[in-house]
Design an enzyme around this catalytic site. Structure first.
Site, PDB file in Angstrom:
ATOM      1  N   LYS A  10      36.005  61.928  23.536  1.00  0.00           N
ATOM      2  CA  LYS A  10      36.997  62.676  22.479  1.00  0.00           C
ATOM      3  C   LYS A  10      36.715  64.252  22.448  1.00  0.00           C
ATOM      4  O   LYS A  10      37.578  65.119  22.222  1.00  0.00           O
ATOM      5  CB  LYS A  10      37.330  61.996  20.906  1.00  0.00           C
ATOM      6  CG  LYS A  10      37.679  60.830  20.880  1.00  0.00           C
ATOM      7  CD  LYS A  10      39.249  60.746  21.409  1.00  0.00           C
ATOM      8  CE  LYS A  10      39.697  59.276  21.274  1.00  0.00           C
ATOM      9  NZ  LYS A  10      40.981  59.232  21.874  1.00  0.00           N
ATOM     10  N   TYR A  19      32.602  57.131  22.552  1.00  0.00           N
ATOM     11  CA  TYR A  19      33.714  57.652  21.710  1.00  0.00           C
ATOM     12  C   TYR A  19      33.807  58.811  21.611  1.00  0.00           C
ATOM     13  O   TYR A  19      34.670  59.792  21.862  1.00  0.00           O
ATOM     14  CB  TYR A  19      34.222  56.739  20.577  1.00  0.00           C
ATOM     15  CG  TYR A  19      35.476  56.950  19.938  1.00  0.00           C
ATOM     16  CD1 TYR A  19      36.441  56.202  20.320  1.00  0.00           C
ATOM     17  CD2 TYR A  19      35.608  57.924  18.873  1.00  0.00           C
ATOM     18  CE1 TYR A  19      37.993  56.285  19.706  1.00  0.00           C
ATOM     19  CE2 TYR A  19      36.970  57.949  18.560  1.00  0.00           C
ATOM     20  CZ  TYR A  19      37.969  57.477  18.652  1.00  0.00           C
ATOM     21  OH  TYR A  19      39.144  57.311  18.244  1.00  0.00           O
ATOM     22  N   THR A  28      45.107  51.614  11.194  1.00  0.00           N
ATOM     23  CA  THR A  28      45.773  51.076  12.194  1.00  0.00           C
ATOM     24  C   THR A  28      44.929  49.902  12.654  1.00  0.00           C
ATOM     25  O   THR A  28      43.813  49.682  12.107  1.00  0.00           O
ATOM     26  CB  THR A  28      45.723  52.025  13.511  1.00  0.00           C
ATOM     27  OG1 THR A  28      44.378  51.923  13.969  1.00  0.00           O
ATOM     28  CG2 THR A  28      46.257  53.244  13.352  1.00  0.00           C
ATOM     29  N   ASP A  73      51.715  50.806  27.960  1.00  0.00           N
ATOM     30  CA  ASP A  73      50.501  50.022  27.242  1.00  0.00           C
ATOM     31  C   ASP A  73      50.206  48.921  28.173  1.00  0.00           C
ATOM     32  O   ASP A  73      50.802  48.392  29.143  1.00  0.00           O
ATOM     33  CB  ASP A  73      50.822  49.339  25.975  1.00  0.00           C
ATOM     34  CG  ASP A  73      49.816  49.333  25.010  1.00  0.00           C
ATOM     35  OD1 ASP A  73      49.800  50.177  24.014  1.00  0.00           O
ATOM     36  OD2 ASP A  73      48.686  48.693  25.120  1.00  0.00           O
TER      37      ASP A  73
HETATM   38  N1  NAD Z   1      42.891  54.976  14.161  1.00  0.00           N
HETATM   39  C1  NAD Z   1      42.177  56.118  13.775  1.00  0.00           C
HETATM   40  O1  NAD Z   1      41.382  56.092  12.904  1.00  0.00           O
HETATM   41  C2  NAD Z   1      42.115  57.184  14.861  1.00  0.00           C
HETATM   42  C3  NAD Z   1      41.742  58.478  14.434  1.00  0.00           C
HETATM   43  C4  NAD Z   1      41.564  59.464  15.568  1.00  0.00           C
HETATM   44  C5  NAD Z   1      42.198  58.933  16.875  1.00  0.00           C
HETATM   45  N2  NAD Z   1      42.597  57.915  17.267  1.00  0.00           N
HETATM   46  C6  NAD Z   1      43.065  57.726  18.466  1.00  0.00           C
HETATM   47  O2  NAD Z   1      44.349  57.305  18.470  1.00  0.00           O
HETATM   48  C7  NAD Z   1      44.847  56.576  19.451  1.00  0.00           C
HETATM   49  C8  NAD Z   1      45.548  55.329  19.145  1.00  0.00           C
HETATM   50  O3  NAD Z   1      44.657  54.546  18.265  1.00  0.00           O
HETATM   51  P1  NAD Z   1      45.184  53.560  17.144  1.00  0.00           P
HETATM   52  O4  NAD Z   1      44.165  53.616  16.097  1.00  0.00           O
HETATM   53  O5  NAD Z   1      46.576  53.655  17.178  1.00  0.00           O
HETATM   54  O6  NAD Z   1      44.596  52.008  17.856  1.00  0.00           O
HETATM   55  P2  NAD Z   1      45.328  50.752  18.213  1.00  0.00           P
HETATM   56  O7  NAD Z   1      44.245  49.785  18.877  1.00  0.00           O
HETATM   57  O8  NAD Z   1      46.024  50.229  17.288  1.00  0.00           O
HETATM   58  O9  NAD Z   1      46.269  51.264  19.589  1.00  0.00           O
HETATM   59  C9  NAD Z   1      45.677  51.902  20.858  1.00  0.00           C
HETATM   60  C10 NAD Z   1      46.569  51.338  21.724  1.00  0.00           C
HETATM   61  O10 NAD Z   1      46.144  51.493  23.172  1.00  0.00           O
HETATM   62  C11 NAD Z   1      46.241  50.564  24.159  1.00  0.00           C
HETATM   63  N3  NAD Z   1      45.301  50.626  25.315  1.00  0.00           N
HETATM   64  C12 NAD Z   1      44.001  50.481  25.024  1.00  0.00           C
HETATM   65  N4  NAD Z   1      43.513  50.517  26.481  1.00  0.00           N
HETATM   66  C13 NAD Z   1      44.341  50.945  27.091  1.00  0.00           C
HETATM   67  C14 NAD Z   1      44.878  51.184  28.519  1.00  0.00           C
HETATM   68  N5  NAD Z   1      43.631  50.940  29.275  1.00  0.00           N
HETATM   69  N6  NAD Z   1      45.858  51.385  29.142  1.00  0.00           N
HETATM   70  C15 NAD Z   1      46.962  51.449  28.089  1.00  0.00           C
HETATM   71  N7  NAD Z   1      46.813  51.309  27.073  1.00  0.00           N
HETATM   72  C16 NAD Z   1      45.844  50.733  26.272  1.00  0.00           C
HETATM   73  C17 NAD Z   1      46.079  49.238  23.340  1.00  0.00           C
HETATM   74  O11 NAD Z   1      46.599  48.338  23.819  1.00  0.00           O
HETATM   75  C18 NAD Z   1      46.750  49.680  22.095  1.00  0.00           C
HETATM   76  O12 NAD Z   1      48.314  49.432  22.046  1.00  0.00           O
HETATM   77  C19 NAD Z   1      43.643  56.325  20.463  1.00  0.00           C
HETATM   78  O13 NAD Z   1      43.395  57.042  21.329  1.00  0.00           O
HETATM   79  C20 NAD Z   1      42.516  56.385  19.229  1.00  0.00           C
HETATM   80  O14 NAD Z   1      41.159  56.917  19.789  1.00  0.00           O
HETATM   81  C21 NAD Z   1      42.625  56.822  16.173  1.00  0.00           C
END
Ligand code: NAD
Length: 252
Positions: A159, A155, A190, A36
């Site tokens: 995706k 986004y 989250t 991360d």
């Molecule tokens: N939360 C939702 O509703 C949801 C739904 C569908 C998909 N997602 C996807 O799930 C994944 C995780 O999301 P989340 O909800 O846990 O969000 P989050 O913000 O809690 O976690 C995302 C993590 O990615 C890290 N990150 C961001 N940019 C980065 C980079 N350049 N290099 C390395 N790490 C990096 C952040 O520091 C963070 O720790 C994402 O890809 C998001 O698009 C989330």
């Protein structure tokens, strides 16, 4: 403990869904590599994996940097000598704006991290898995990899692109022991949703809950379960698949 002796990489492991995936791999007995940009959160994930009886290390990595991704894979090989599973989960939400008004700089940043970042990770993960004779990759897409969402063009584009990338790599490496799949969660509670203002606005929250036939949001643990299953031998005939973990969102 079906993953004993295996090594699992999770990007974006400092928070939310990534942290839950790291914990789930740890519970299955895999040695976990948490990557991360956030050092404090990444180290906390490692602490939590160890507290639960697992093994983990943190490697600070920006997935949009080719040099840092290369250093990440080198670091994994130095520490553990192999890589069996990779969940390319790191992602950012961007901003909300109509397509014509979307700021170019943020568009490029979202694509850089959410799509190019995953490709860069796969570019370095695949040769290691090929040399070992196998592995499994799970890319974190979204329901927004399958349907549109107003004001989230960057986004949604990233995706959707991830699913195409996943299917292509799945076809390319299918006979060489590497399975490549994607997971498509709906709204999961989250920090990302908190930043989007959803968790602090009861009206907005209720409206989003209504979009899910199960009438609730998902949990990071529910997404982690799908990732672990896709990596496991139980999914040995599953590749090129985009698995919805969405409480029925896309079925409506
Ligand atoms: N939360 C939702 O509703 C949801 C739904 C569908 C998909 N997602 C996807 O799930 C994944 C995780 O999301 P989340 O909800 O846990 O969000 P989050 O913000 O809690 O976690 C995302 C993590 O990615 C890290 N990150 C961001 N940019 C980065 C980079 N350049 N290099 C390395 N790490 C990096 C952040 O520091 C963070 O720790 C994402 O890809 C998001 O698009 C989330």
């Amino acid at each position: 403990m079906s993953f004993k002796g295996k090594v699992a990489l999770v990007t974006g492991a400092a928070s939310g869904i990534g942290r839950s995936i790291a914990l789930a791999f740890g519970r299955e007995g895999a040695r976990v590599v948490a990557a991360d940009v956030l050092v404090e959160g990444g180290e906390e994930t490692v602490r939590l994996v160890k507290e639960a009886g697992g093994e983990a290390i943190f490697i600070k990595t920006d997935v949009s940097s080719a040099a840092e991704v290369e250093a990440l894979i080198d670091g994994i090989l130095e520490s553990y000598g192999r890589l069996d599973y990779a969940c390319n989960n790191a992602g950012i939400e961007g901003v909300l704006a109509l397509t014509a008004d979307y700021p170019e700089e943020i568009w490029r940043r979202v694509l850089d991290i959410n799509l190019t970042g995953v490709w860069l990770c796969m570019k370095h993960q695949l040769p290691v898995m090929l040399a070992q004779g196998g592995g499994a990759i799970v890319n974190m897409s979204s329901i927004l990899g399958l349907v549109g969402y107003a004001n989230a063009s960057a986004y949604v584009a990233a995706k959707h692109g991830l699913i195409g990338l996943t299917k292509t790599a799945a076809v390319e490496y299918a006979t060489r022991g590497i399975r490549v799949n994607a997971v498509c969660p709906a709204f999961i509670e989250t920090p990302m949703l908190k930043r989007a203002g959803l968790l602090d606005n009861p009206e907005f929250y209720r409206a989003v809950v209504e979009l899910h036939p199960v009438k609730r949001l998902g949990t990071p643990e529910e997404v982690a379960g799908a990732v672990v299953w896709l990596c496991s031998d139980a999914a040995s005939f599953v590749t090129g698949h985009a698995l919805l973990v969405d409480g029925g969102y896309v079925a409506r």
